[in-house]
Scaffold this active site. Structure first.
Site, PDB file in Angstrom:
ATOM      1  N   LYS B  75     -40.231  16.151 -32.192  1.00  0.00           N
ATOM      2  CA  LYS B  75     -39.850  16.962 -30.863  1.00  0.00           C
ATOM      3  C   LYS B  75     -39.446  18.367 -31.263  1.00  0.00           C
ATOM      4  CE  LYS B  75     -37.059  17.069 -26.487  1.00  0.00           C
ATOM      5  NZ  LYS B  75     -36.364  16.232 -25.483  1.00  0.00           N
ATOM      6  N   SER B 150     -37.623  15.800 -20.696  1.00  0.00           N
ATOM      7  CA  SER B 150     -38.042  16.961 -21.308  1.00  0.00           C
ATOM      8  C   SER B 150     -38.850  16.615 -22.561  1.00  0.00           C
ATOM      9  CB  SER B 150     -36.728  17.490 -21.926  1.00  0.00           C
ATOM     10  OG  SER B 150     -35.985  16.849 -22.726  1.00  0.00           O
ATOM     11  N   SER B 174     -34.775  11.768 -20.705  1.00  0.00           N
ATOM     12  CA  SER B 174     -35.937  12.753 -21.408  1.00  0.00           C
ATOM     13  C   SER B 174     -36.914  12.122 -22.161  1.00  0.00           C
ATOM     14  CB  SER B 174     -35.392  13.826 -21.929  1.00  0.00           C
ATOM     15  OG  SER B 174     -34.903  14.775 -21.162  1.00  0.00           O
TER      16      SER B 174
END
Lengths: 95, 485
Positions: B75, B150, B174
């Site tokens: 990420k 997210s 997330s």
């Protein structure tokens, strides 16, 4: 709790955020609806409840107060938008 | 070949059926072909091939672990030395960190090959990946819907089988919510289980890194490499790391006491298809020897309001570091220092980030602190105590991960409160600091549904064992979207 555009301008100043007048109206509407949503917390009886700051209720570790980092000024300043002679540059603050 | 689990790839690599270089080349080609998903912000092809070569050499020397030579993605919230780390924000569009995050170091040391950095909501603030400065990632099951957020890019990349696993972070859901919406497995470990050094901060009393993969077995392999103590994160906990993979078989479904919170079932706002899939999943676990028990988490409804005081308050403080002076976006021609701060931040941050900074600034401002922040911390304790009572009676807690399947792009973009409610079942877990995972448990209208299992502190091995047990008797985790063009 309802927030108007003037209040948004005040909060934006505290947060050092440039917000245009047009965006101010939208923010006022959104912030009002978020605050209305969290308002229900005020109805909860929390008398005698200790606030919880850390999920595991641990205290942070301390370390000895000695230098632990090596000097990497040049490496870190290479990331900065404006530097000179090892200093970060900002607009003139003192006349 | 590339579209396999870590466990499968690892054994193929050790049997010399393919090399890491071949695998990495195939992975990079697949990522290129699936560029329409917008799952990646940065692809690191050259570096990946060099790492793959090194991994092949390690394997040849007999020094390989299970992850050696396996392609993964990070990420874009984890700092990577020499590779742009944007956090999905214009603020960090040109930021190239001078060091690696702990998680990046750990996975590199294990021999995993980083192929790129995945898309995400800006500063991890969002549940749909739509707040990214680089545009939304798309859900491989239906590109007109969101992958959740997210960690939406990591979820989309794993769901499309571009990489077998990716890293994520979870502040209010997330990792778990996008895992649910894309039909993969995702684990948020106990607060403090993995060092957050080099992970860009959002809300420091809630943030935790974790793995995303297709199976619980792969989550165990990833967590084993990611977890560990590191004195550079003062909140990480000094506890030994169990052999999660080795313990999978020990913690099955037989005799597992599963709590079903009545507040998570028959609740308004939960899609009937989601509710029925979760009931079927729970029944399957019972048939495999688990014991079900109805429990109550009475303060469930208060979790989202508590979160939307605490998380923005901490974010407003954390994001004050972006000042246009030391790194990150700087406006042009500032007239004075205040103008420099305000315009750099006004231009660098997107709308959702500004909104949360302002909510947090307001909640922490003089005269409001007690009514908002302190009150929220008190209710936070009540929510945590609900879980503590439940874990006196049960081993894990089960329920839906998200109230609905993937929603359409733009469907909730104009209504922040509606967007926040999509995390209603995941947020309380972060407030309590507990570990939890989401695994695929069915489909509604052709879109994946996630089952959430919540465990007690540092009980990741039991959670992974239960999830692995469920994946031995079901094949939802093996379903994959058909990718076109």
């Amino acid at each position: 709790m309802s927030i108007d555009a003037a209040e948004v301008a005040k909060i934006a100043h505290l947060a050092r955020l440039a917000v245009t007048e047009a965006d101010g109206e939208t923010h006022a509407r959104n912030l009002s609806s978020i605050l209305a949503f969290v308002e229900r917390l005020s109805e909860v009886d929390t008398s005698g409840v200790e606030p919880l700051a850390h999920p595991l209720e641990m205290t942070q570790r301390l370390r000895r107060d000695v230098v632990s980092e090596v000097d990497q000024r040049e490496r870190f300043q290479a990331l900065a938008p404006a530097t000179a002679d090892g200093h970060y540059l900002v607009p003139r603050v003192i006349e | 070949m590339y579209d396999r689990t870590i466990a499968e790839l690892s054994s193929a690599l050790s049997r010399r059926e393919c090399s890491s270089v071949e695998l990495t080349q195939a992975t990079l080609a697949a990522i290129e072909q699936a560029s329409g998903l917008n799952a990646f912000i940065t692809i690191t092809a050259e570096q990946a091939l060099a790492e793959a070569e090194a991994a092949d050499a390690r394997r040849a020397d007999g020094e390989a672990g299970p992850l050696t030579g396996v392609p993964i993605a990070h990420k874009d919230i984890f700092c990577t030395e020499g590779v742009r780390t944007s956090c999905g924000s214009r603020m960090l569009d040109t930021f190239v960190p001078p060091y690696d995050a702990f998680v990046v170091e750990q996975l590199r040391a294990a021999g995993a090959v980083m192929v790129g950095k995945t898309n995400m909501d800006e500063f991890a603030m969002g549940s749909s990946n739509e707040t990214s400065w680089y545009g939304p990632a798309r859900n491989p099951w239906d590109p007109t819907t969101v992958p959740g957020g997210s960690s939406g890019g990591s979820a989309a990349a794993v769901a499309a089988r571009l990489v077998p696993a990716a890293t994520g972070t979870d502040t209010g859901g997330s990792i778990r919510q996008p895992a649910a919406l894309t039909g993969i497995s995702g684990l948020k470990p106990t607060y403090g289980r993995i060092s957050r050094y080099g992970m860009i901060a959002f809300a420091s009393s809630l943030d935790q890194a974790g793995p995303m993969a297709t199976t619980a077995e792969d989550l165990a392999l990833m967590l084993g490499a990611m977890a560990g103590f590191d004195e550079r994160d003062s909140t990480c906990v000094d506890q030994s790391v169990p052999n999660y993979h080795g313990l999978l078989a020990e913690h099955g479904l037989k005799g597992l006491r599963i709590g079903l919170p009545r507040e998570y079932f028959n609740t308004e706002g939960v899609d009937p298809e989601v509710a029925s899939a979760i009931e079927t999943a729970v029944a399957a676990m019972e048939a495999a020897g688990a014991q079900l028990k109805e429990i109550s988490l009475p303060n469930t409804e208060l979790a989202v309001p508590v979160y939307y005081v605490i998380a923005p308050a901490e974010a407003s403080s954390n994001l004050s570091r972006f000042d246009g002076v030391r790194y990150g976006h700087r406006c042009s021609d500032p007239v004075d220092l205040e103008d420099l701060y305000k315009r750099s931040r006004g231009e660098g941050f997107g709308e959702e980030v500004k909104r949360r900074i302002m909510v947090g600034t307001y909640a922490l401002s003089a005269g409001y602190y007690d009514a908002y922040y302190l009150k929220a911390q008190q209710v936070r304790r009540m929510i945590r105590d609900d879980f503590a009572r439940a874990f006196d009676e049960v081993d894990v807690i089960a329920g839906p991960t998200a109230p609905t399947t993937a929603f359409g792009l733009g469907a909730k973009a104009d209504d922040p409160v509606q967007m926040y409610l999509s995390d209603i079942f995941t947020i309380a877990v972060n407030l309590a600091g507990l570990p939890a995972l989401s695994i695929p448990a069915g489909f509604g209208g052709g879109k994946p549904i996630g089952l959430q299992l919540i465990g007690n502190y540092f009980d990741e091995a039991r959670l992974l064992g239960a999830a692995h047990g469920y994946q031995q008797i079901t094949d939802w985790h093996m379903q994959r979207p058909s990718l076109e063009g």
